[in-house]
Every structure is written in C-alpha cells, then in structure tokens.
Write a protein that holds these residues in place. Structure first.
Motif, short mmCIF file in Angstrom:
data_model
loop_
_atom_site.label_atom_id
_atom_site.label_comp_id
_atom_site.label_asym_id
_atom_site.label_seq_id
_atom_site.Cartn_x
_atom_site.Cartn_y
_atom_site.Cartn_z
N ARG A 29 0.96 -1.27 -0.12
CA ARG A 29 0.09 -0.04 0.03
C ARG A 29 0.90 1.28 0.11
NH1 ARG A 29 -4.01 0.28 4.85
NH2 ARG A 29 -5.36 -0.96 3.66
N ARG A 49 0.59 5.75 -0.59
CA ARG A 49 -0.27 6.92 -0.28
C ARG A 49 -1.14 7.08 -1.64
NH1 ARG A 49 4.29 11.44 1.47
NH2 ARG A 49 5.27 10.27 -0.16
N SER A 85 6.28 -2.06 4.39
CA SER A 85 5.69 -3.22 5.10
C SER A 85 5.72 -4.73 4.32
CB SER A 85 4.20 -3.06 5.67
OG SER A 85 3.96 -1.95 6.27
N ASP A 105 2.06 -0.18 4.99
CA ASP A 105 2.41 0.84 3.79
C ASP A 105 3.64 0.51 2.82
OD1 ASP A 105 4.97 0.52 5.52
OD2 ASP A 105 4.70 2.76 6.24
N ASN A 150 -7.25 -3.19 8.09
CA ASN A 150 -7.54 -2.19 9.16
C ASN A 150 -6.32 -1.81 9.64
OD1 ASN A 150 -9.96 -2.04 8.38
ND2 ASN A 150 -10.75 -3.57 9.77
N CYS A 151 -5.17 -2.51 9.62
CA CYS A 151 -3.88 -2.27 10.02
C CYS A 151 -3.00 -1.46 9.52
CB CYS A 151 -3.02 -3.78 10.52
SG CYS A 151 -4.19 -4.93 11.45
N GLU A 152 -2.01 -0.87 10.33
CA GLU A 152 -1.21 -0.03 9.42
C GLU A 152 -0.24 -0.83 8.39
OE1 GLU A 152 2.71 2.92 10.47
OE2 GLU A 152 1.79 1.84 11.96
N THR A 201 2.60 -6.94 13.47
CA THR A 201 1.21 -7.06 13.74
C THR A 201 0.77 -8.44 13.25
OG1 THR A 201 0.74 -4.71 13.43
CG2 THR A 201 -0.96 -6.15 13.46
N HIS A 221 7.79 -2.87 13.27
CA HIS A 221 6.85 -3.05 13.89
C HIS A 221 6.11 -4.08 13.52
CE1 HIS A 221 3.06 -1.71 15.89
NE2 HIS A 221 2.23 -2.02 14.89
N LYS A 245 6.77 -4.18 9.28
CA LYS A 245 7.22 -3.04 8.77
C LYS A 245 8.62 -2.63 9.38
CE LYS A 245 6.31 2.00 8.66
NZ LYS A 245 5.21 3.17 9.01
N THR A 261 -4.11 2.82 -2.52
CA THR A 261 -4.44 2.26 -1.19
C THR A 261 -5.33 1.10 -1.36
OG1 THR A 261 -6.43 3.95 -1.45
CG2 THR A 261 -4.50 4.62 -0.26
#
Length: 228
Positions: A149, A151, A204, A201, A197-199, A188, A186, A178, A154
């Motif tokens: 993902r 900017r 990641s 980018d 729904n998680c962060e 998850t 990070h 990430k 998305t």
C-alpha cells in the motif's frame, strides 16, 4: 545484511543507490568513498551510472534493499549490459529479502510452499497481478505481498484480500511487518478478515497463511507436514 554484502560495500570506490537505502548504510561509508544517489523511479539512471563508472575502472556497489535479485537492481544491471553488448564483471551479492526477514519475526509462516507477489502496478499491469493472486490463492500458497500500500495506491491490498477470501476463511492468519530489523520495526499479527485495517505501507511486508497455518502465542506457524 549478509557479511558478503558488508565486505562488498567496504571494498567499493563508488556507492550507487536509492537515497533511502544509502541513508541506511551511511555509517559504514568512509570519506574516500563517493556516493551517487537518486530518488524514486530513478532505477535506470542509477544502473546506467554504475555501469559507466565500472567501465571507467571503478569498483561500484549498487545498493538494493533486502536482496538485489528480488525486486532489486541485479536484473536491470544485466538487462542494460546485454542490451548494449557490454562486458563487465558483475557479482550479485546475496542479501536477506524482506519476506524472509519478516517471516523470522512472525514465527515460521513460510515453512511450506510459498510465493511473493508485488502489488505495485508501476511496472506490471494490475490485470496480471490479480491473475497471479487468484492462482496463488487457488493453489493454497502462503503469500508474501511486497509493496502492499502506498499513499496513492490504497485499494490494491483491499482487492487482494477480496480475492483471497474466495478461497480462504476469514480466520486465516496474516502477519504484517514494517521495517524488519530496523530501528522503527513494527509487527502485527491479524487475520484475513481484519488485516487491512492495520497499519500497512510501502515499508511493510504482508504474509498471508495457507489453509494449514495457525496462530499460537502470537506466532504464525505453517506446518510442513511432519508426523508428530
């Protein structure tokens, strides 16, 4: 990075790469080494510069993130050399690709057959990418999504999730890592129903388990099939 990558960087007269990756190794570099860096989408220019410097007798290290042969610069270097019939000594130094680094932090999600798919459609048509996701989903591969993902882009990871949900239950384990092994790492652990729904980018990696994958004590495990 691997020790061989460290040694190659130390031996180089010139360091060529994307500015973000150059910044990651700046503490390794000496005042005697010269740096050539460019921004996003400057890959061809960087490789052409590296080739020109090497033909002039310089020892050049072209920097990629992870492994240079996995969504990196190794293939482009060879393509440019073959296209112009240039003979140069090229050594591809093995690195640690993002899916392998991420998997080690998540547990052991890649213990059985798996594949990697980039969700960036800058160089690959989206129609081709969706066919690959569909095929991997049907074949029950564990899937590592690179470039999940940005900017501007998305929706691709959402569409990938929709395809996977046709073949896998919502409870299928999903891990998101990430900046693996960097200072702002990070991790998850989620599932196919909720992971978007998680962060997430461009830094990641998203690893989606297969029909046998499970979560235990916060780790994702994909059984190899041993008789226990």
């Amino acid at each position: 990075m691997t020790f061989s990558a460290w040694e190659a960087i130390k031996k180089a007269n010139y360091i060529v790469g994307y500015k973000t990756y150059i910044n990651l190794i700046k503490d390794m570099l000496t005042d005697q080494q010269k740096v050539v860096s460019t921004g996003m989408r400057g890959e061809v220019e960087r490789c052409q510069t590296a080739i020109r410097l090497a033909r002039a007798g310089e020892i050049v290290a072209v920097i990629s993130s992870g492994d240079a042969g996995v969504y990196g610069m190794a293939g482009l270097i060879y393509q440019l050399l073959f296209q112009d019939n240039i003979s140069l000594q090229v050594t591809v130094i093995p690195g640690i690709t993002a899916s392998i680094a991420a998997a080690s932090l998540l547990g052991a999600p890649l213990m059985h057959d798996h594949c990697s798919i980039s969700l960036s459609d800058l160089l690959t048509p989206w129609e081709v990418i969706t066919k690959r996701i569909e095929a991997a989903a049907q074949a029950d591969f564990v899937i590592a999504f690179y470039n999940p993902r940005s900017r501007e882009r998305t929706e691709h990871i959402e569409k990938a999730r929709e395809i996977l949900l046709k073949y896998r239950p919502p409870s299928t384990p999903v891990g998101i890592v990430k900046n693996a092994f960097r200072t702002d790492q990070h991790i998850t652990v989620s599932n196919l129903e909720e992971f978007t729904n998680c962060e997430i980018d461009m830094l990641s990696v998203v690893i989606v388990g297969n029909s046998q994958s499970f979560i235990k004590d916060g780790k994702i495990i994909t059984p190899r099939g041993y008789d226990l």
